[in-house]
Design an enzyme around this catalytic site. Sequence first.
Site, PDB file in Angstrom:
ATOM      1  N   ASN A   1       0.865  -1.179   0.000  1.00 34.70           N
ATOM      2  CA  ASN A   1       0.000   0.000   0.000  1.00 34.70           C
ATOM      3  C   ASN A   1       0.902   1.229   0.000  1.00 34.70           C
ATOM      4  O   ASN A   1       1.511   1.554   1.026  1.00 34.70           O
ATOM      5  CB  ASN A   1      -0.899  -0.006   1.236  1.00 34.70           C
ATOM      6  N   PRO A   2       1.013   1.930  -1.124  1.00 35.04           N
ATOM      7  CA  PRO A   2       1.980   3.036  -1.215  1.00 35.04           C
ATOM      8  C   PRO A   2       1.652   4.218  -0.315  1.00 35.04           C
ATOM      9  O   PRO A   2       2.512   5.069  -0.088  1.00 35.04           O
ATOM     10  CB  PRO A   2       1.919   3.433  -2.699  1.00 35.04           C
TER      11      PRO A   2
ATOM     12  N   THR B   1      -1.277  -1.338  -4.348  1.00 34.95           N
ATOM     13  CA  THR B   1      -2.709  -1.086  -4.310  1.00 34.95           C
ATOM     14  C   THR B   1      -2.999   0.354  -4.716  1.00 34.95           C
ATOM     15  O   THR B   1      -2.235   1.270  -4.407  1.00 34.95           O
ATOM     16  CB  THR B   1      -3.286  -1.342  -2.908  1.00 34.95           C
TER      17      THR B   1
ATOM     18  N   ASP C   1      -3.147  -2.559   9.020  1.00 35.36           N
ATOM     19  CA  ASP C   1      -4.102  -3.635   9.255  1.00 35.36           C
ATOM     20  C   ASP C   1      -5.140  -3.724   8.140  1.00 35.36           C
ATOM     21  O   ASP C   1      -5.640  -4.802   7.840  1.00 35.36           O
ATOM     22  CB  ASP C   1      -4.795  -3.444  10.603  1.00 35.36           C
ATOM     23  N   GLY C   2      -5.484  -2.588   7.527  1.00 38.01           N
ATOM     24  CA  GLY C   2      -6.447  -2.605   6.431  1.00 38.01           C
ATOM     25  C   GLY C   2      -5.909  -3.351   5.224  1.00 38.01           C
ATOM     26  O   GLY C   2      -6.626  -4.149   4.599  1.00 38.01           O
ATOM     27  N   THR C   3      -4.654  -3.122   4.883  1.00 39.39           N
ATOM     28  CA  THR C   3      -4.022  -3.834   3.772  1.00 39.39           C
ATOM     29  C   THR C   3      -3.937  -5.321   4.073  1.00 39.39           C
ATOM     30  O   THR C   3      -4.219  -6.168   3.215  1.00 39.39           O
ATOM     31  CB  THR C   3      -2.611  -3.277   3.512  1.00 39.39           C
TER      32      THR C   3
ATOM     33  N   ASP D   1      -5.432 -20.834  19.259  1.00 36.76           N
ATOM     34  CA  ASP D   1      -6.177 -21.607  20.255  1.00 36.76           C
ATOM     35  C   ASP D   1      -7.541 -22.079  19.765  1.00 36.76           C
ATOM     36  O   ASP D   1      -8.271 -22.766  20.483  1.00 36.76           O
ATOM     37  CB  ASP D   1      -6.327 -20.833  21.574  1.00 36.76           C
TER      38      ASP D   1
ATOM     39  N   GLU E   1     -11.869  -1.579  10.322  1.00 40.63           N
ATOM     40  CA  GLU E   1     -12.557  -1.015   9.166  1.00 40.63           C
ATOM     41  C   GLU E   1     -14.060  -1.244   9.302  1.00 40.63           C
ATOM     42  O   GLU E   1     -14.506  -2.145  10.014  1.00 40.63           O
ATOM     43  CB  GLU E   1     -12.048  -1.681   7.868  1.00 40.63           C
TER      44      GLU E   1
END
Length: 296
Positions: free
Chosen positions: A9-10, A40, A67-69, A215, A272
Amino acid sequence: MRQAMIISNPSSGKEEAEQYVSQVREILESQQYEVVVNETAGEGDATNFCLNACEDGCDLVISIGGDGTLHETINGMMDQDHRPRLGVVPLGTVNDFARALNISLDPEEAIRQLCSDQIHSVDLGKINDRLFANVVAAGSLAEALFSVSSEEKSKLGSFAYLKEGLKDLVNTPANQLTIEYDGQIWEGESPLFLAALTNSVGGFEKLSPDAEVDDGLIHCFVIRNIGVFNSLTLGTSLLFGSLKDHKDVDYFTANEVHVRSNEAIRTNVDGEEGPALPIHIRVLPRHIEVIVPEEV
């Protein structure tokens, strides 16, 4: 020759992703990988890139971003017979998945850790028709998290979420929820339901200290409708890893959870915006293999 795909993700990491891509490519090529780089440009790109990697029999996918990517990348592995190993270079604000796996939050150190021979099989969750790596939140507080600006996230990190959460916990009415899990039912009013796969949620590494990445369990927290004073004690419990013991929190673990309401309630999935209730959550035990640092 082994095949590797870098999904970058740039716009992540103060737009420093490009320099990290070059470093990752160099390391992978030294390990005899043939490397393809995909950047992206819009929503869904990382998912489509990873889907292509699965269909092409790629051996390794590296997610460079937040985390979105990562969330989009793992969704490219859904329902695939072949799932490449995953490497993570965290460039986001929170980086819950990396925290849970002890992957360095320093990008250059995380890149060096890609040389590790240590592989960990990690659970994923499925909410309706999409995968998630860390957490699902539902309720009025989950909706409030959408309003945290990028500037606040960058400046305050996980404390931006806590600040917004405590503010809205006092000012927002609770929602009527019905939660079915493993043959049991919870019914009542709650401003927030959390379903966590890992110990790190919103950057708070002790929110669910009992959760392990393998777990096979969903760790669930239901916060009941409370006032100003108890919102402060909740924040303290969150910071010190004792949220499940708070008198206004119901905690349970499950393999499968259904959440519904007669109100229009949206969710937050891995930070998100997610689908509206009703939702069906289940755990996919040890679903993907992730490169993790060598054990000391």
